[in-house]
Scaffold this active site. Structure first.
Site, PDB file in Angstrom:
ATOM      1  N   HIS A   1      -4.588  25.205  27.934  1.00  0.00           N
ATOM      2  CA  HIS A   1      -5.331  26.451  28.663  1.00  0.00           C
ATOM      3  C   HIS A   1      -6.803  26.477  27.709  1.00  0.00           C
ATOM      4  O   HIS A   1      -6.897  25.572  27.037  1.00  0.00           O
ATOM      5  CB  HIS A   1      -4.651  27.489  28.512  1.00  0.00           C
ATOM      6  CG  HIS A   1      -3.628  27.857  29.590  1.00  0.00           C
ATOM      7  ND1 HIS A   1      -2.940  29.018  29.670  1.00  0.00           N
ATOM      8  CD2 HIS A   1      -3.158  27.048  30.654  1.00  0.00           C
ATOM      9  CE1 HIS A   1      -2.093  28.774  30.784  1.00  0.00           C
ATOM     10  NE2 HIS A   1      -2.138  27.601  31.193  1.00  0.00           N
TER      11      HIS A   1
ATOM     12  N   GLU B   1      -8.317  28.446  26.250  1.00  0.00           N
ATOM     13  CA  GLU B   1      -8.243  29.348  25.122  1.00  0.00           C
ATOM     14  C   GLU B   1      -7.794  28.526  23.842  1.00  0.00           C
ATOM     15  O   GLU B   1      -7.968  28.179  22.732  1.00  0.00           O
ATOM     16  CB  GLU B   1      -7.572  30.550  25.009  1.00  0.00           C
ATOM     17  CG  GLU B   1      -8.149  31.736  25.794  1.00  0.00           C
ATOM     18  CD  GLU B   1      -7.549  31.617  27.275  1.00  0.00           C
ATOM     19  OE1 GLU B   1      -7.163  30.556  27.841  1.00  0.00           O
ATOM     20  OE2 GLU B   1      -7.754  32.810  27.853  1.00  0.00           O
TER      21      GLU B   1
ATOM     22  N   SER C   1      -8.918  36.688  31.972  1.00  0.00           N
ATOM     23  CA  SER C   1      -8.049  37.343  31.146  1.00  0.00           C
ATOM     24  C   SER C   1      -7.005  36.407  30.482  1.00  0.00           C
ATOM     25  O   SER C   1      -6.222  35.616  31.165  1.00  0.00           O
ATOM     26  CB  SER C   1      -7.430  38.441  31.888  1.00  0.00           C
ATOM     27  OG  SER C   1      -6.426  39.279  31.127  1.00  0.00           O
TER      28      SER C   1
ATOM     29  N   CYS D   1      -3.805  34.744  29.374  1.00  0.00           N
ATOM     30  CA  CYS D   1      -2.511  34.660  29.804  1.00  0.00           C
ATOM     31  C   CYS D   1      -1.533  35.095  28.416  1.00  0.00           C
ATOM     32  O   CYS D   1      -2.047  35.034  27.468  1.00  0.00           O
ATOM     33  CB  CYS D   1      -1.888  33.471  30.628  1.00  0.00           C
ATOM     34  SG  CYS D   1      -1.551  32.219  29.368  1.00  0.00           S
TER      35      CYS D   1
ATOM     36  N   CYS E   1      -1.745  32.524  25.640  1.00  0.00           N
ATOM     37  CA  CYS E   1      -3.086  32.540  24.942  1.00  0.00           C
ATOM     38  C   CYS E   1      -3.405  33.905  24.336  1.00  0.00           C
ATOM     39  O   CYS E   1      -4.037  34.030  23.537  1.00  0.00           O
ATOM     40  CB  CYS E   1      -4.411  32.200  25.995  1.00  0.00           C
ATOM     41  SG  CYS E   1      -4.177  30.554  26.750  1.00  0.00           S
TER      42      CYS E   1
END
Lengths: 152, 152
Positions: free
Chosen positions: B59, B61, B84, B86, B89
């Site tokens: 992802h 992040e 935002s 998940c 993360c």
């Protein structure tokens, strides 16, 4: 979903333990994991690679998850790990709706498995003496590396 | 720890947006992130690589976190992300005690940033129109890929 039987969980744990040992042999932090499919197929396996790859993002569970490749659904899958999953790896389980987590031990580190249970994940804690001994020895010999791995 | 000012957050968000756009140009899911140090240094940056690398574990992040390499401490660091975070993360942020998260938008997906705020992480939600438009268009055109990326 059926409850996992303890005998199967014990067999699956040996895969995660083999990964942890492989990591230790490479000079790494001895935590291993494996992801099993709903039908009992081994989908992926891996171990912590912080030291080996200078990669802080590869915990055992994320390594096993990556190794399984892209899956359309994780329904019925089981993440088997030698050690209670940290928040990062617990978040992985929750986000992708992995159905079960088999935890080798939670004596040396207590992560997010209670939180996962609250959110409907089946948790089986095996209190495995070999997993605990491996971590206990590693932490005693490498306290700074261990604290780095859990962000403390 | 000082509160981050909004002007700095806006500047940092441009790094994450550039990453999201780079991902989109590669045919990937347009989510980008950047990790900034306590002194404002850019430590790492990255974007979602599910499609490009067939890697479900990367992802935005986690890509930025990996790109920053091993850090002894994340005290005072800020994770800047176009979307935002998940649970996966969010768990990363909590486990490694990343101090702040700047969120581009939470209109197309509401992850774990409220949970992080409850646990002492400073959250700044920018409600950025460009981030939201980029995700809205992507989700409308690629609903299956998006659902795969969030495990739904």
């Amino acid at each position: 979903m059926d409850l996992l039987d303890r005998a199967t969980a014990r067999i699956w744990l040996t895969t995660a333990v083999a990964e942890a040992r492989a990591g230790l042999a490479e000079g790494g932090i001895p935590i291993g994991a494996a992801l099993y499919g709903a039908d009992g197929t081994l989908l992926g396996r891996g171990h912590n690679r912080r030291v080996q790859d200078d990669d802080p993002s590869t915990h055992a569970e994320t390594a096993a998850f990556r190794s399984a490749g892209r899956q359309r659904s994780y329904r019925g899958t089981t993440m088997v790990t030698t050690l209670s999953p940290c928040w990062y790896c617990s978040g992985l389980v929750r986000q992708f709706n992995i159905s079960r987590v088999v935890v080798g031990e939670a004596a040396t580190f207590h992560g997010g498995h209670d939180w996962l249970a609250e959110h409907g994940v089946q948790i089986m804690l095996l209190d495995d003496a070999e997993c605990a001994a491996m971590m206990r020895e590693y932490i005693a010999a490498n306290p700074a590396l261990w604290n780095e791995d859990i962000g403390e």
